[in-house]
Design a protein around this motif. Structure first.
Motif, PDB file in Angstrom:
ATOM      1  N   ASN A 195      17.158   8.094  29.245  1.00  0.00           N
ATOM      2  CA  ASN A 195      17.756   8.744  28.081  1.00  0.00           C
ATOM      3  C   ASN A 195      17.455   8.008  26.769  1.00  0.00           C
ATOM      4  O   ASN A 195      18.269   7.990  25.847  1.00  0.00           O
ATOM      5  CB  ASN A 195      19.284   8.874  28.257  1.00  0.00           C
ATOM      6  N   GLY A 196      16.329   7.358  26.711  1.00  0.00           N
ATOM      7  CA  GLY A 196      15.890   6.714  25.463  1.00  0.00           C
ATOM      8  C   GLY A 196      16.394   5.312  25.242  1.00  0.00           C
ATOM      9  O   GLY A 196      16.034   4.666  24.251  1.00  0.00           O
ATOM     10  N   GLY A 197      17.252   4.803  26.161  1.00  0.00           N
ATOM     11  CA  GLY A 197      17.811   3.468  25.964  1.00  0.00           C
ATOM     12  C   GLY A 197      16.768   2.373  25.992  1.00  0.00           C
ATOM     13  O   GLY A 197      16.841   1.390  25.245  1.00  0.00           O
ATOM     14  N   ILE A 198      15.771   2.525  26.871  1.00  0.00           N
ATOM     15  CA  ILE A 198      14.755   1.485  27.008  1.00  0.00           C
ATOM     16  C   ILE A 198      13.818   1.445  25.798  1.00  0.00           C
ATOM     17  O   ILE A 198      13.208   0.427  25.499  1.00  0.00           O
ATOM     18  CB  ILE A 198      13.955   1.689  28.307  1.00  0.00           C
ATOM     19  N   TYR A 199      13.763   2.586  25.068  1.00  0.00           N
ATOM     20  CA  TYR A 199      12.916   2.610  23.871  1.00  0.00           C
ATOM     21  C   TYR A 199      13.466   1.679  22.784  1.00  0.00           C
ATOM     22  O   TYR A 199      12.723   1.137  21.969  1.00  0.00           O
ATOM     23  CB  TYR A 199      12.801   4.035  23.334  1.00  0.00           C
ATOM     24  N   VAL A 200      14.785   1.489  22.788  1.00  0.00           N
ATOM     25  CA  VAL A 200      15.405   0.554  21.843  1.00  0.00           C
ATOM     26  C   VAL A 200      14.928  -0.874  22.124  1.00  0.00           C
ATOM     27  O   VAL A 200      14.646  -1.649  21.206  1.00  0.00           O
ATOM     28  CB  VAL A 200      16.941   0.631  21.934  1.00  0.00           C
ATOM     29  N   ALA A 201      14.802  -1.194  23.426  1.00  0.00           N
ATOM     30  CA  ALA A 201      14.298  -2.525  23.803  1.00  0.00           C
ATOM     31  C   ALA A 201      12.841  -2.682  23.376  1.00  0.00           C
ATOM     32  O   ALA A 201      12.435  -3.754  22.904  1.00  0.00           O
ATOM     33  CB  ALA A 201      14.434  -2.725  25.311  1.00  0.00           C
ATOM     34  N   TYR A 202      12.058  -1.605  23.522  1.00  0.00           N
ATOM     35  CA  TYR A 202      10.661  -1.654  23.069  1.00  0.00           C
ATOM     36  C   TYR A 202      10.587  -1.965  21.574  1.00  0.00           C
ATOM     37  O   TYR A 202       9.858  -2.854  21.132  1.00  0.00           O
ATOM     38  CB  TYR A 202       9.958  -0.306  23.328  1.00  0.00           C
ATOM     39  N   ILE A 203      11.371  -1.201  20.808  1.00  0.00           N
ATOM     40  CA  ILE A 203      11.336  -1.356  19.350  1.00  0.00           C
ATOM     41  C   ILE A 203      11.788  -2.759  18.938  1.00  0.00           C
ATOM     42  O   ILE A 203      11.187  -3.389  18.071  1.00  0.00           O
ATOM     43  CB  ILE A 203      12.221  -0.277  18.689  1.00  0.00           C
ATOM     44  N   GLY A 204      12.865  -3.233  19.576  1.00  0.00           N
ATOM     45  CA  GLY A 204      13.372  -4.572  19.243  1.00  0.00           C
ATOM     46  C   GLY A 204      12.364  -5.656  19.537  1.00  0.00           C
ATOM     47  O   GLY A 204      12.167  -6.584  18.738  1.00  0.00           O
ATOM     48  N   LEU A 205      11.696  -5.554  20.675  1.00  0.00           N
ATOM     49  CA  LEU A 205      10.714  -6.566  21.072  1.00  0.00           C
ATOM     50  C   LEU A 205       9.521  -6.579  20.122  1.00  0.00           C
ATOM     51  O   LEU A 205       9.086  -7.642  19.659  1.00  0.00           O
ATOM     52  CB  LEU A 205      10.257  -6.299  22.503  1.00  0.00           C
ATOM     53  N   PHE A 206       9.009  -5.396  19.810  1.00  0.00           N
ATOM     54  CA  PHE A 206       7.861  -5.329  18.902  1.00  0.00           C
ATOM     55  C   PHE A 206       8.249  -5.707  17.459  1.00  0.00           C
ATOM     56  O   PHE A 206       7.434  -6.236  16.718  1.00  0.00           O
ATOM     57  CB  PHE A 206       7.233  -3.933  18.940  1.00  0.00           C
ATOM     58  N   LEU A 207       9.497  -5.432  17.088  1.00  0.00           N
ATOM     59  CA  LEU A 207       9.957  -5.805  15.752  1.00  0.00           C
ATOM     60  C   LEU A 207      10.018  -7.326  15.598  1.00  0.00           C
ATOM     61  O   LEU A 207       9.605  -7.885  14.577  1.00  0.00           O
ATOM     62  CB  LEU A 207      11.333  -5.179  15.481  1.00  0.00           C
ATOM     63  N   ILE A 208      10.528  -8.004  16.633  1.00  0.00           N
ATOM     64  CA  ILE A 208      10.568  -9.473  16.599  1.00  0.00           C
ATOM     65  C   ILE A 208       9.157 -10.045  16.559  1.00  0.00           C
ATOM     66  O   ILE A 208       8.871 -11.010  15.839  1.00  0.00           O
ATOM     67  CB  ILE A 208      11.348 -10.010  17.820  1.00  0.00           C
ATOM     68  N   ALA A 209       8.247  -9.450  17.331  1.00  0.00           N
ATOM     69  CA  ALA A 209       6.849  -9.894  17.322  1.00  0.00           C
ATOM     70  C   ALA A 209       6.223  -9.721  15.940  1.00  0.00           C
ATOM     71  O   ALA A 209       5.467 -10.568  15.466  1.00  0.00           O
ATOM     72  CB  ALA A 209       6.049  -9.125  18.367  1.00  0.00           C
TER      73      ALA A 209
END
Length: 231
Positions: A195-209
């Motif tokens: 339900n899109g929850g894992i996409y938040v983790a994707y965005i957070g990880l790439f944002l920190i990078a």
């Protein structure tokens, strides 16, 4: 016996430059104290009802005497005309406000002359002191300009330390991007049912990078503040 020549001080002021200034050190008065000694004429000054003040005025010489430590980030300076000044702790010079004086006072003492170097900020071109040992002037350091309108970090003694931090953030950014790509490839099917929850983790990880990559650019392009002299 021939007199030893005195070391010349760099002129950071105007034509009315005063080469040495007197830093006034104070202390917290005991609760039982009812008077203090004037630092100019040595007369007694009654401080009953004035303990909340930072300075008191002498009734004999009409000069100010501090009775409390200066506010945080400030210090007291006594001009040659006996005027008590309050200035920023990081200031290199200050002007006396009295109309019959108007001298520019250097806040560099002869004791500190061989110990504290003065650098010129690579961004705002203003001088600032950086307390580093004389034998460590060629060692790379990162310092922040004390000017309130600048506050930018620059390197002194070379870019070595800045480049090291740039490499650290570059490796951290590369590692985060690698982990992020691997995570995306391995959780593609799970992402469809989350339900899109894992996409938040994707965005957070790439944002920190991405932030780490920007820090890499910041440190790699950091300017070097040049040394003006030791004072």
């Amino acid at each position: 016996m021939e007199a030893k020549p005195q070391k010349q001080f760099p002129d950071y002021g105007s034509l009315g430059y005063a080469r040495l200034s007197t830093t006034v050190t104070t202390f917290q008065l005991p609760l039982t104290s009812s008077c203090v000694t004037c630092k100019v004429c040595q007369s007694y000054i009654d401080i009953i009802g004035k303990r909340h003040q930072y300075v008191v005025k002498c009734n004999e010489c009409h000069e100010a005497t501090p009775i409390r430590n200066a506010p945080r980030g400030k210090r007291y300076i006594r001009c040659g005309c006996k005027c008590l000044l309050v200035c920023r702790d990081a200031a290199l010079r200050v002007s006396c406000p009295r109309p019959n004086c108007k001298r520019t006072i250097s806040l560099i003492s002869s004791i500190a002359y061989d110990k504290v170097p003065v650098f010129v900020c690579a961004y705002c071109s203003n001088p600032f002191r950086f307390d580093v040992p004389q034998d460590s002037l060629n060692v790379s350091n990162l310092v922040k300009c004390p000017r309130h309108y600048c506050k930018r970090v620059s390197a002194v003694g070379g870019r070595d330390l800045a480049r090291k931090w740039a490499m650290v953030f570059l490796m951290l950014s590369a590692a985060l991007f690698t982990v992020g790509i691997a995570l995306v490839c391995s959780t593609t099917q799970a992402a469809e049912s989350s339900n899109g929850g894992i996409y938040v983790a994707y965005i957070g990880l790439f944002l920190i990078a991405l932030i780490c990559l920007l820090r890499t650019y910041h440190y790699w392009t950091m300017k070097v503040s040049r040394i003006e002299g030791t004072v």
